[in-house]
Design a protein around this motif. Structure first.
Motif, PDB file in Angstrom:
ATOM      1  N   LEU A 216      -7.336   5.857  -3.081  1.00  0.00           N
ATOM      2  CA  LEU A 216      -7.412   6.719  -1.898  1.00  0.00           C
ATOM      3  C   LEU A 216      -6.419   7.885  -1.990  1.00  0.00           C
ATOM      4  O   LEU A 216      -6.755   9.043  -1.718  1.00  0.00           O
ATOM      5  CB  LEU A 216      -7.146   5.876  -0.643  1.00  0.00           C
ATOM      6  CG  LEU A 216      -7.450   6.517   0.707  1.00  0.00           C
ATOM      7  CD1 LEU A 216      -8.903   6.965   0.771  1.00  0.00           C
ATOM      8  CD2 LEU A 216      -7.172   5.517   1.834  1.00  0.00           C
ATOM      9  N   HIS A 217      -5.181   7.558  -2.386  1.00  0.00           N
ATOM     10  CA  HIS A 217      -4.193   8.635  -2.483  1.00  0.00           C
ATOM     11  C   HIS A 217      -4.518   9.610  -3.612  1.00  0.00           C
ATOM     12  O   HIS A 217      -4.202  10.792  -3.529  1.00  0.00           O
ATOM     13  CB  HIS A 217      -2.781   8.078  -2.656  1.00  0.00           C
ATOM     14  CG  HIS A 217      -1.735   9.143  -2.549  1.00  0.00           C
ATOM     15  ND1 HIS A 217      -0.882   9.463  -3.565  1.00  0.00           N
ATOM     16  CD2 HIS A 217      -1.460  10.010  -1.541  1.00  0.00           C
ATOM     17  CE1 HIS A 217      -0.100  10.468  -3.194  1.00  0.00           C
ATOM     18  NE2 HIS A 217      -0.431  10.817  -1.970  1.00  0.00           N
TER      19      HIS A 217
ATOM     20  N   SER B  69      -5.558   1.616   3.873  1.00  0.00           N
ATOM     21  CA  SER B  69      -5.660   0.512   2.902  1.00  0.00           C
ATOM     22  C   SER B  69      -5.181  -0.805   3.499  1.00  0.00           C
ATOM     23  O   SER B  69      -5.764  -1.861   3.239  1.00  0.00           O
ATOM     24  CB  SER B  69      -4.833   0.828   1.653  1.00  0.00           C
ATOM     25  OG  SER B  69      -5.192   2.076   1.132  1.00  0.00           O
TER      26      SER B  69
ATOM     27  N   SER C 136      -3.240   7.090   3.461  1.00  0.00           N
ATOM     28  CA  SER C 136      -3.692   6.188   2.398  1.00  0.00           C
ATOM     29  C   SER C 136      -3.168   4.775   2.627  1.00  0.00           C
ATOM     30  O   SER C 136      -3.910   3.790   2.506  1.00  0.00           O
ATOM     31  CB  SER C 136      -3.198   6.680   1.031  1.00  0.00           C
ATOM     32  OG  SER C 136      -3.597   8.008   0.816  1.00  0.00           O
TER      33      SER C 136
ATOM     34  N   ALA D 221      -5.438   1.565  -2.301  1.00  0.00           N
ATOM     35  CA  ALA D 221      -4.455   2.571  -1.851  1.00  0.00           C
ATOM     36  C   ALA D 221      -4.231   3.632  -2.923  1.00  0.00           C
ATOM     37  O   ALA D 221      -4.149   4.828  -2.627  1.00  0.00           O
ATOM     38  CB  ALA D 221      -3.137   1.897  -1.488  1.00  0.00           C
TER      39      ALA D 221
ATOM     40  N   THR E  44       0.833  -1.205   0.000  1.00  0.00           N
ATOM     41  CA  THR E  44       0.000   0.000   0.000  1.00  0.00           C
ATOM     42  C   THR E  44       0.869   1.258   0.000  1.00  0.00           C
ATOM     43  O   THR E  44       0.519   2.248  -0.633  1.00  0.00           O
ATOM     44  CB  THR E  44      -0.950   0.027   1.219  1.00  0.00           C
ATOM     45  OG1 THR E  44      -0.186   0.019   2.429  1.00  0.00           O
ATOM     46  CG2 THR E  44      -1.883  -1.174   1.219  1.00  0.00           C
TER      47      THR E  44
ATOM     48  N   PHE F 156      -6.706  12.279  -2.286  1.00  0.00           N
ATOM     49  CA  PHE F 156      -5.911  13.286  -1.594  1.00  0.00           C
ATOM     50  C   PHE F 156      -5.227  14.229  -2.583  1.00  0.00           C
ATOM     51  O   PHE F 156      -4.973  15.384  -2.289  1.00  0.00           O
ATOM     52  CB  PHE F 156      -4.839  12.623  -0.722  1.00  0.00           C
ATOM     53  CG  PHE F 156      -5.327  12.219   0.636  1.00  0.00           C
ATOM     54  CD1 PHE F 156      -5.524  13.165   1.629  1.00  0.00           C
ATOM     55  CD2 PHE F 156      -5.596  10.887   0.922  1.00  0.00           C
ATOM     56  CE1 PHE F 156      -5.970  12.784   2.882  1.00  0.00           C
ATOM     57  CE2 PHE F 156      -6.042  10.506   2.183  1.00  0.00           C
ATOM     58  CZ  PHE F 156      -6.226  11.465   3.157  1.00  0.00           C
TER      59      PHE F 156
ATOM     60  N   ALA G 206       0.584   3.969  -2.989  1.00  0.00           N
ATOM     61  CA  ALA G 206       0.235   5.360  -2.704  1.00  0.00           C
ATOM     62  C   ALA G 206       1.332   6.312  -3.173  1.00  0.00           C
ATOM     63  O   ALA G 206       1.059   7.429  -3.603  1.00  0.00           O
ATOM     64  CB  ALA G 206      -0.018   5.548  -1.205  1.00  0.00           C
TER      65      ALA G 206
END
Lengths: 105, 233
Positions: free
Chosen positions: B190-191, B216, B212, B187, A46, B194, A50
């Motif tokens: 989600l990021h 996740s 994030s 992830a 993750t 942002f 990200a």
């Protein structure tokens, strides 16, 4: 930013070192909680996801060259190639697109 | 062949890989406004890819010390798990001060190669760590010195190398496991929120990446808890 740099470096290098060394030096037993182990299992993936999306799309001059480079890198990685080959192929593909841009525009 | 030489040989491919990736880190550090020696010191003392990349992003803004700490702890949490895991495989002489000193070299790739051993001796681990450390250091030096004289198209393309390495770690695992694929997409999505949404955009990058990644991974742990045999990390 000299003073800032020293303090930042201390935090960066110090925390990275301690998070590696403390468990290595002190822990002898295995973590048994299934959910904690699962969390720790997923964390590397993750974090990398990200960090990559969406920042990597803007890493090169044009979003097209970055996306092409990443997609081709993905394909090569799935084919089982290692870190060096994937990184090299990603860069080469992005460079090809960048050069095409320069020629066309 | 001694354990030291055997370890050193196993470290060569890692060192070559690190050379190319840290070259990019050197270029990026210069682009962020750092001096070449600062980039080299960061690489020599920290020896990590994702953490350093996030780190220089935070360093360019003064005073974000707490943020630096939180982002580093999140990004590097995986090393703790690797350290715990490898501590089960070390030989009886590999303990105490040796572990305090050599724990510094616990990178993803060094861990992966060391885990492949039946039993990890301290001498083998030292040998294994040498080439990756040298590759990471000299790659950063070369990137920060030579980065400026390269044409911009090549510089642009090289900035993708570090992300190419991330892809190389994640993509094969996401391909073979639906759970990893789902968690990775979660992830990334989600990021992206942002990154693009008006209010969330104001959250600084280190915190956004941390939140994030943690959310996740919690989602993954609840939705797809691992079975024992899956746990190859």
């Amino acid at each position: 930013m000299t003073n800032d740099f020293r303090l930042y470096l201390l935090i960066l290098a110090g925390s990275t070192y301690l998070i590696r060394a403390i468990p290595f030096a002190l822990l002898q037993k295995k973590i048994t909680n299934r959910y904690v182990r699962s969390f720790l299992f997923y964390i590397p993936f993750t974090v990398l996801a990200a960090m990559t999306v969406p920042a990597a799309f803007y890493a090169t001059g044009h979003i097209v060259s970055a996306v092409v480079g990443l997609l081709i890198g993905c394909l090569v990685a799935i084919k089982g190639k290692g870190l060096t080959v994937v990184a090299a192929v990603s860069c080469a593909s992005a460079l090809a697109v960048e050069l095409l841009y320069t020629v066309l525009i | 062949m001694s354990a030291f030489v055997r370890g050193m040989k196993k470290g060569i491919p890692i060192g070559v890989g690190y050379l190319s990736v840290s070259f990019t880190f050197g270029i990026m550090a210069i682009a962020y406004g750092f001096d070449w020696w600062q980039a080299v010191i960061i690489s020599m003392t920290t020896l990590t890819s994702a953490g350093q990349l996030a780190g220089i992003g935070i360093m360019v803004i003064p005073g974000q010390y707490i943020e630096m700490l939180i982002s580093q702890l999140t990004i590097n949490l995986r090393y703790s798990f690797m350290s715990v895991s490898l501590s089960q495989k070390t030989s009886s002489e590999f303990r105490g001060i040796k572990r305090w000193l050599l724990g510094f070299f616990m990178t993803d790739e060094i861990f992966a190669v060391a885990s492949d051993e039946e039993e990890v001796t301290s001498v083998f681990f030292v040998g294994l760590s040498i080439m990756p450390f040298l590759g990471w250091t000299f790659g950063t030096l070369l990137g920060s010195l030579l980065g400026n004289i390269l044409p911009s198209a090549i510089m642009n393309a090289l900035c993708l190398a570090i992300y190419g390495m991330f892809v190389a770690i994640v993509a094969p695992r996401a391909r073979s496991s639906k759970a990893i694929l789902t968690v990775v997409l979660f992830a990334a999505a989600l990021h992206s929120l942002f990154y693009y949404l008006p209010f969330l955009k104001t959250v600084s990058s280190g915190i956004a990446i941390s939140i994030s990644a943690i959310v996740s991974a919690v989602f993954g742990a609840v939705a797809f808890p691992i079975r024992e045999q899956e746990d190859g990390v």
